[in-house]
Design an enzyme around this catalytic site. Structure first.
Site, short mmCIF file in Angstrom:
data_model
loop_
_atom_site.label_atom_id
_atom_site.label_comp_id
_atom_site.label_asym_id
_atom_site.label_seq_id
_atom_site.Cartn_x
_atom_site.Cartn_y
_atom_site.Cartn_z
N SER A 1 -47.38 -8.01 54.12
CA SER A 1 -47.80 -6.80 54.84
C SER A 1 -46.99 -5.60 54.37
O SER A 1 -47.51 -4.49 54.26
CB SER A 1 -47.57 -6.99 56.34
OG SER A 1 -48.33 -8.08 56.80
N THR B 1 -56.02 -14.03 44.20
CA THR B 1 -57.35 -14.62 44.08
C THR B 1 -57.77 -14.59 42.62
O THR B 1 -57.61 -13.56 41.96
CB THR B 1 -58.36 -13.84 44.96
OG1 THR B 1 -57.92 -13.91 46.31
CG2 THR B 1 -59.77 -14.42 44.84
N ILE C 1 -71.27 -24.91 69.80
CA ILE C 1 -72.70 -25.18 70.00
C ILE C 1 -73.09 -26.51 69.34
O ILE C 1 -73.96 -27.23 69.83
CB ILE C 1 -73.55 -24.00 69.46
CG1 ILE C 1 -73.38 -22.79 70.38
CG2 ILE C 1 -75.03 -24.38 69.29
CD1 ILE C 1 -73.98 -21.49 69.85
N GLU D 1 -56.15 -8.81 52.49
CA GLU D 1 -56.25 -7.34 52.33
C GLU D 1 -55.77 -6.59 53.58
O GLU D 1 -56.34 -5.60 53.99
CB GLU D 1 -57.65 -6.93 51.91
CG GLU D 1 -58.00 -7.54 50.57
CD GLU D 1 -59.10 -6.85 49.82
OE1 GLU D 1 -59.30 -5.65 50.02
OE2 GLU D 1 -59.75 -7.53 49.02
C1 LIG Z 1 -56.95 -16.68 50.50
C2 LIG Z 1 -56.10 -15.47 50.24
C3 LIG Z 1 -56.41 -14.63 49.19
C4 LIG Z 1 -55.60 -13.52 48.91
N1 LIG Z 1 -55.87 -12.75 47.80
C5 LIG Z 1 -54.99 -11.79 47.43
C6 LIG Z 1 -55.14 -11.09 46.18
O1 LIG Z 1 -56.10 -11.32 45.44
N2 LIG Z 1 -54.20 -10.20 45.83
C7 LIG Z 1 -53.12 -9.91 46.62
O2 LIG Z 1 -52.30 -9.08 46.23
N3 LIG Z 1 -52.95 -10.55 47.81
C8 LIG Z 1 -53.84 -11.48 48.22
N4 LIG Z 1 -53.65 -12.16 49.41
C9 LIG Z 1 -52.49 -11.85 50.22
C10 LIG Z 1 -52.80 -11.18 51.56
O3 LIG Z 1 -53.21 -9.87 51.37
C11 LIG Z 1 -51.54 -11.33 52.42
O4 LIG Z 1 -51.46 -12.70 52.78
C12 LIG Z 1 -51.56 -10.46 53.64
O5 LIG Z 1 -51.47 -9.10 53.28
C13 LIG Z 1 -50.45 -10.80 54.62
O6 LIG Z 1 -49.21 -10.91 54.01
P1 LIG Z 1 -48.30 -12.23 54.29
O7 LIG Z 1 -49.16 -13.40 54.06
O8 LIG Z 1 -47.05 -12.12 53.53
O9 LIG Z 1 -47.99 -12.17 55.84
P2 LIG Z 1 -46.77 -11.38 56.56
O10 LIG Z 1 -46.74 -9.98 56.10
O11 LIG Z 1 -45.53 -12.17 56.43
O12 LIG Z 1 -47.23 -11.40 58.07
C14 LIG Z 1 -46.96 -12.46 58.98
C15 LIG Z 1 -47.42 -12.02 60.36
O13 LIG Z 1 -46.62 -10.88 60.77
C16 LIG Z 1 -47.48 -9.80 61.11
N5 LIG Z 1 -46.83 -8.54 60.76
C17 LIG Z 1 -46.23 -8.20 59.59
N6 LIG Z 1 -45.78 -6.94 59.65
C18 LIG Z 1 -46.12 -6.46 60.87
C19 LIG Z 1 -45.93 -5.20 61.54
N7 LIG Z 1 -45.33 -4.15 60.93
N8 LIG Z 1 -46.39 -5.07 62.79
C20 LIG Z 1 -47.03 -6.09 63.41
N9 LIG Z 1 -47.24 -7.31 62.84
C21 LIG Z 1 -46.78 -7.48 61.60
C22 LIG Z 1 -48.75 -10.04 60.31
O14 LIG Z 1 -49.85 -9.35 60.87
C23 LIG Z 1 -48.88 -11.55 60.39
O15 LIG Z 1 -49.46 -11.90 61.62
C24 LIG Z 1 -54.48 -13.24 49.74
C25 LIG Z 1 -54.20 -14.08 50.81
C26 LIG Z 1 -54.97 -15.18 51.06
C27 LIG Z 1 -54.60 -16.09 52.21
#
Ligand SMILES: Cc1cc2nc3c(=O)[nH]c(=O)nc-3n(C[C@H](O)[C@H](O)[C@H](O)COP(=O)(O)OP(=O)(O)OC[C@H]3O[C@@H](n4cnc5c(N)ncnc54)[C@H](O)[C@@H]3O)c2cc1C
Length: 386
Positions: free
Chosen positions: A132, A158, A343, A369
């Site tokens: 994030s 991806t 369902i 995203e």
């Molecule tokens: C199948 C899949 C495909 C993907 N494809 C791509 C891709 O092609 N390219 C790419 O770059 N990325 C890709 N991603 C990455 C995706 O964008 C990230 O997983 C996403 O942005 C969340 O980051 P994280 O997984 O590190 O979660 P974290 O950032 O660690 O978040 C963990 C939790 O904390 C919450 N959180 C974090 N910060 C805050 C805040 N400030 N306030 C409130 N809540 C917060 C989040 O909402 C979440 O619930 C992909 C992910 C998946 C699962």
């Protein structure tokens, strides 16, 4: 106000639907069970123009707009979200970043084969410690002997294992924070660049989600994409368009799960009657259809605005509208898939019915995203003028 699609757009929907039902539907569970990247479908997607949907014909694309692009992603995802996300990451993330911010030379060298579907693209922003908070990127790029040398690792990319071209963000001037991250174009086979661990996922299992690793990866100076230091800021603009595709992905999967539920409710009998005659089931279907329609309105409005923004100049943004569409459609997809399993009762818990897969696949829409929490932050910032 005009709420209906043009004849051409309706024809496109019909064409994509026929393609998805004929070419994708028969293989969905096989690919999912084996976590198998559907390599055989890529040339077919290319031949249909789906891999270059939003790029002008001059650059090898199909010359369509975001409304058409949303139709394509929705219809592919109605049958298989894995195909939807493969096409989305290729189009609106990788290729669009090069198209929007690349030089004419980079457009010719990369956008043309990507849009023609001769090459596949991926886009790497996320890192193990920077999700994030993508501005916390740790991969670095330093200048040496007129080249850029990249070191670090990206996660959750991806198409990571299958892409020919990767757009990756790396820190070039740490002290400048968000204005110190640059974008680079990295070609498959470049020494020091390799895909890493492939994730074993809950859903969208036929799409490849991988680590990509840079070990002293030397790139020619001309592989810098856009202005030095503006890669992260440009990425936020790329995500405006990308979020429309995740909204369409969620919408398509929700529509697929809903249609399965209507069919099943009419055919499944309990207490001597089809379950569709029970008000409890009817109310679920009514809520599902209403929420899907609201998500569709937000998604196509954002797509329509994206087309107008493109026409009005490079600085026009649709951040609020695309985030709202992504947030709402993603959450609707999760709710609809949940009710679809309900369902179907016990059968919905088995792999004999498609709703089990929709239930697993839709969860990505509240994460990828930008999570739902991050979308709310983005929307609130827009509302409060921060
Ligand atoms: C199948 C899949 C495909 C993907 N494809 C791509 C891709 O092609 N390219 C790419 O770059 N990325 C890709 N991603 C990455 C995706 O964008 C990230 O997983 C996403 O942005 C969340 O980051 P994280 O997984 O590190 O979660 P974290 O950032 O660690 O978040 C963990 C939790 O904390 C919450 N959180 C974090 N910060 C805050 C805040 N400030 N306030 C409130 N809540 C917060 C989040 O909402 C979440 O619930 C992909 C992910 C998946 C699962």
């Amino acid at each position: 106000m005009e709420f209906s699609l043009t004849d051409e757009q309706q024809q496109l929907r019909h064409t994509v639907r026929e393609f998805a039902e004929g070419e994708i539907a028969p293989h969905v569970m096989k690919w999912d069970e084996a976590s198998q990247f559907p390599a055989e479908i890529i040339p077919k997607l290319a031949a249909m123009g789906f891999l270059g949907a939003i790029f002008p014909e001059k650059y090898g694309g199909a010359g369509m707009g975001y409304v058409e692009y949303a139709i394509i992603i929705e219809e592919l995802s109605r049958v298989d979200g894995s195909i939807g996300i493969i096409v989305a990451a290729h189009n609106s993330l990788c290729t669009n970043h090069i198209y929007k911010f690349g030089s004419e030379g980079q457009r010719q060298r990369y956008v043309v084969p990507l849009a023609q579907g001769k090459k596949l693209g991926c886009w790497s922003l996320t890192e193990p410690e920077a999700g994030s908070d993508a501005g916390g990127t740790r991969t670095v790029a330093s200048k040496k002997d007129g080249c850029w040398v990249l070191s670090g690792a990206k996660t959750f990319t991806t198409n990571g294992h299958h892409a020919d071209v990767c757009v990756a963000m790396a820190v070039t001037t740490a002290s400048k924070k968000h204005h110190g991250i640059s974008a680079f174009i990295v070609e498959k086979g470049t020494p020091g660049f390799r895909p890493g661990k492939k994730e074993n996922k809950l859903g969208l299992r036929a799409s490849d989600t991988s680590e990509v690793v840079f070990t002293d990866c030397r790139l020619p100076a001309e592989n810098l994409l856009g202005e030095e230091g503006e890669g992260f800021v440009n990425s936020l603009q790329i995500l405006d368009g990308g979020r429309i595709s995740i909204a369409a992905l969620g919408l398509g999967m929700a529509q697929g799960a809903y249609e399965c539920s209507v069919r099943y409710a009419k055919q499944r009998k309990q207490f001597g009657r089809p379950i569709s005659e029970f008000q409890a089931i009817q109310f679920k279907l009514a809520d599902m259809a209403t929420q899907i329609e609201a998500a569709r309105l937000l998604t196509y409005r954002a797509a329509w605005l994206a087309d107008r923004a493109i026409a009005s100049g490079p600085d026009a943004r649709i951040t609020r509208e695309s985030s709202m569409a992504k947030l709402y459609a993603g959450e609707v997809a999760v709710r609809v898939a949940n009710e679809a399993v309900q369902i179907h009762g016990g059968y919905g818990f088995t792999k004999d019915y498609p709703v089990e897969k929709f239930y697993r696949d839709v969860k990505l829409c509240t994460i990828g995203e930008g999570t739902s929490e991050i979308q709310r932050i983005v929307i609130a910032r827009q509302l409060l003028g921060k």
